[in-house]
Design a protein around this motif. Structure first.
Motif, PDB file in Angstrom:
ATOM      1  N   GLN A 191       0.828  -1.200   0.000  1.00 48.29           N
ATOM      2  CA  GLN A 191       0.000   0.000   0.000  1.00 48.29           C
ATOM      3  C   GLN A 191       0.869   1.261   0.000  1.00 48.29           C
ATOM      4  N   THR A 192       1.056   1.887  -1.170  1.00 45.14           N
ATOM      5  CA  THR A 192       1.878   3.092  -1.226  1.00 45.14           C
ATOM      6  C   THR A 192       1.107   4.328  -0.775  1.00 45.14           C
ATOM      7  N   GLY A 193      -0.211   4.259  -0.752  1.00 42.73           N
ATOM      8  CA  GLY A 193      -0.998   5.412  -0.328  1.00 42.73           C
ATOM      9  C   GLY A 193      -0.977   5.626   1.176  1.00 42.73           C
ATOM     10  N   ASN A 194      -0.575   4.617   1.916  1.00 41.21           N
ATOM     11  CA  ASN A 194      -0.514   4.704   3.372  1.00 41.21           C
ATOM     12  C   ASN A 194       0.766   4.014   3.846  1.00 41.21           C
ATOM     13  N   PRO A 195       1.890   4.721   3.817  1.00 33.21           N
ATOM     14  CA  PRO A 195       3.161   4.079   4.170  1.00 33.21           C
ATOM     15  C   PRO A 195       3.190   3.480   5.570  1.00 33.21           C
ATOM     16  N   ASP A 196       2.530   4.103   6.547  1.00 36.28           N
ATOM     17  CA  ASP A 196       2.528   3.552   7.900  1.00 36.28           C
ATOM     18  C   ASP A 196       1.851   2.189   7.940  1.00 36.28           C
ATOM     19  N   LEU A 197       0.717   2.076   7.264  1.00 35.96           N
ATOM     20  CA  LEU A 197       0.014   0.799   7.175  1.00 35.96           C
ATOM     21  C   LEU A 197       0.888  -0.231   6.460  1.00 35.96           C
ATOM     22  N   ALA A 198       1.538   0.182   5.376  1.00 37.11           N
ATOM     23  CA  ALA A 198       2.401  -0.732   4.631  1.00 37.11           C
ATOM     24  C   ALA A 198       3.551  -1.227   5.504  1.00 37.11           C
ATOM     25  N   ILE A 199       4.162  -0.338   6.265  1.00 31.77           N
ATOM     26  CA  ILE A 199       5.281  -0.729   7.129  1.00 31.77           C
ATOM     27  C   ILE A 199       4.834  -1.765   8.150  1.00 31.77           C
ATOM     28  N   ARG A 200       3.685  -1.523   8.778  1.00 29.04           N
ATOM     29  CA  ARG A 200       3.170  -2.482   9.766  1.00 29.04           C
ATOM     30  C   ARG A 200       2.868  -3.834   9.118  1.00 29.04           C
ATOM     31  N   GLY A 215      10.505   9.328   3.793  1.00 28.78           N
ATOM     32  CA  GLY A 215      11.754  10.073   3.928  1.00 28.78           C
ATOM     33  C   GLY A 215      12.760   9.412   4.852  1.00 28.78           C
ATOM     34  N   LEU A 216      12.526   8.164   5.209  1.00 28.04           N
ATOM     35  CA  LEU A 216      13.424   7.411   6.085  1.00 28.04           C
ATOM     36  C   LEU A 216      14.387   6.611   5.204  1.00 28.04           C
ATOM     37  N   HIS A 217      15.307   7.325   4.578  1.00 28.00           N
ATOM     38  CA  HIS A 217      16.125   6.745   3.521  1.00 28.00           C
ATOM     39  C   HIS A 217      17.080   5.664   4.003  1.00 28.00           C
ATOM     40  N   ASP A 218      17.652   5.809   5.195  1.00 28.57           N
ATOM     41  CA  ASP A 218      18.564   4.777   5.693  1.00 28.57           C
ATOM     42  C   ASP A 218      17.821   3.467   5.971  1.00 28.57           C
ATOM     43  N   LEU A 219      16.624   3.565   6.531  1.00 32.77           N
ATOM     44  CA  LEU A 219      15.811   2.357   6.746  1.00 32.77           C
ATOM     45  C   LEU A 219      15.407   1.743   5.404  1.00 32.77           C
ATOM     46  N   ALA A 220      15.082   2.597   4.439  1.00 32.94           N
ATOM     47  CA  ALA A 220      14.724   2.114   3.104  1.00 32.94           C
ATOM     48  C   ALA A 220      15.897   1.358   2.486  1.00 32.94           C
ATOM     49  N   GLY A 275      11.556 -11.511   0.325  1.00 32.05           N
ATOM     50  CA  GLY A 275      12.192 -10.355  -0.298  1.00 32.05           C
ATOM     51  C   GLY A 275      11.205  -9.311  -0.780  1.00 32.05           C
ATOM     52  N   VAL A 276      10.051  -9.740  -1.240  1.00 35.55           N
ATOM     53  CA  VAL A 276       9.042  -8.794  -1.724  1.00 35.55           C
ATOM     54  C   VAL A 276       8.582  -7.877  -0.590  1.00 35.55           C
ATOM     55  N   SER A 277       8.364  -8.452   0.590  1.00 32.47           N
ATOM     56  CA  SER A 277       7.936  -7.629   1.723  1.00 32.47           C
ATOM     57  C   SER A 277       9.038  -6.662   2.151  1.00 32.47           C
ATOM     58  N   TYR A 278      10.293  -7.100   2.095  1.00 33.28           N
ATOM     59  CA  TYR A 278      11.392  -6.167   2.387  1.00 33.28           C
ATOM     60  C   TYR A 278      11.398  -5.024   1.374  1.00 33.28           C
ATOM     61  N   GLY A 279      11.224  -5.357   0.097  1.00 29.99           N
ATOM     62  CA  GLY A 279      11.201  -4.320  -0.936  1.00 29.99           C
ATOM     63  C   GLY A 279      10.034  -3.358  -0.764  1.00 29.99           C
ATOM     64  N   ASN A 280       8.852  -3.909  -0.461  1.00 32.25           N
ATOM     65  CA  ASN A 280       7.683  -3.049  -0.259  1.00 32.25           C
ATOM     66  C   ASN A 280       7.839  -2.175   0.984  1.00 32.25           C
ATOM     67  N   ARG A 281       8.401  -2.743   2.046  1.00 29.02           N
ATOM     68  CA  ARG A 281       8.613  -1.934   3.249  1.00 29.02           C
ATOM     69  C   ARG A 281       9.678  -0.872   2.987  1.00 29.02           C
ATOM     70  N   GLY A 282      10.709  -1.227   2.225  1.00 28.03           N
ATOM     71  CA  GLY A 282      11.716  -0.238   1.846  1.00 28.03           C
ATOM     72  C   GLY A 282      11.104   0.922   1.088  1.00 28.03           C
ATOM     73  N   GLU A 283      10.183   0.613   0.197  1.00 29.66           N
ATOM     74  CA  GLU A 283       9.496   1.671  -0.555  1.00 29.66           C
ATOM     75  C   GLU A 283       8.665   2.547   0.379  1.00 29.66           C
ATOM     76  N   ALA A 284       8.004   1.944   1.344  1.00 29.75           N
ATOM     77  CA  ALA A 284       7.214   2.719   2.307  1.00 29.75           C
ATOM     78  C   ALA A 284       8.117   3.624   3.141  1.00 29.75           C
ATOM     79  N   TYR A 285       9.254   3.093   3.580  1.00 33.36           N
ATOM     80  CA  TYR A 285      10.211   3.926   4.318  1.00 33.36           C
ATOM     81  C   TYR A 285      10.708   5.077   3.438  1.00 33.36           C
ATOM     82  N   ARG A 286      10.980   4.787   2.175  1.00 32.39           N
ATOM     83  CA  ARG A 286      11.445   5.834   1.255  1.00 32.39           C
ATOM     84  C   ARG A 286      10.394   6.929   1.114  1.00 32.39           C
ATOM     85  N   LEU A 287       9.154   6.532   0.985  1.00 27.94           N
ATOM     86  CA  LEU A 287       8.068   7.515   0.848  1.00 27.94           C
ATOM     87  C   LEU A 287       7.946   8.392   2.092  1.00 27.94           C
TER      88      LEU A 287
END
Length: 172
Positions: A31-40, A67-72, A53-65
């Motif tokens: 869910q890119t429209g709600n990064p907090d929900l996606a992270i959880r 602005g948490l670039h190091d976590l992403a 790996g897909v969940s890591y990639g999706n969570r990385g994208e949520a962190y990027r959205l």
């Protein structure tokens, strides 16, 4: 599509019966429209299957959205470790590096994402934007025009191309 492949692999690896009832819909992980929900949601899926790996990639994208670039970058690194051919994760990591203004690392990741998938318009556009930000306008124009050939409705590529021409002094 990424989500469904990850879900199928996750179910095969951990068994569908192990999904917690309160984990929420598994599509929330993408869910890119709600990064907090996606992270959880992604964190819940990763707890169930640390090789997802897909969940890591999706969570990385949520962190990027967010602005948490190091976590992403950390999550994209894990996704790439699990699947070195994942052009989404490689390009996402490149975008996080670009946003941190680490243009050389970003360009290296975009090079790899394009090598893995030459049709990846996101990687072409983002590499073009990194070149623009470095002041390498001719390289930027080549990449941004390629992104638009691959996806003529790529708004980011079009805006970046216009800004590149403006900065180059090519007002027309």
């Amino acid at each position: 599509m990424r989500y469904w492949i990850g879900l199928a692999l996750g179910c095969a690896l951990v068994g569908a019966a192990t999904w917690p009832a309160d984990a929420g819909p598994r599509e929330d992980c993408g869910q890119t429209g709600n990064p907090d929900l996606a992270i959880r949601a992604c964190t819940d899926l990763i707890r169930l299957n640390s090789r997802d790996g897909v969940s890591y990639g999706n969570r990385g994208e949520a962190y990027r959205l967010k602005g948490l670039h190091d976590l992403a970058i950390a999550d994209f690194n894990e996704a790439v470790k699990l699947n070195p051919r994942d052009d989404f994760a490689v390009g996402g990591r490149g975008e996080a590096y670009r946003l941190k203004r680490d243009f050389d690392r970003a360009i290296a990741d975009f090079d790899e994402a394009i090598r893995l998938n030459p049709q990846n318009s996101f990687a072409h556009a983002s590499r073009g934007e990194a070149y623009r930000q470095k002041g390498q306008f001719d390289s930027a124009i080549i990449d941004l025009e390629q992104a638009l050939k691959l996806n003529s409705r790529h708004a980011f590529a079009l805006a970046s191309l216009g800004e590149t021409h403006r900065q180059k002094g090519d007002i027309d």
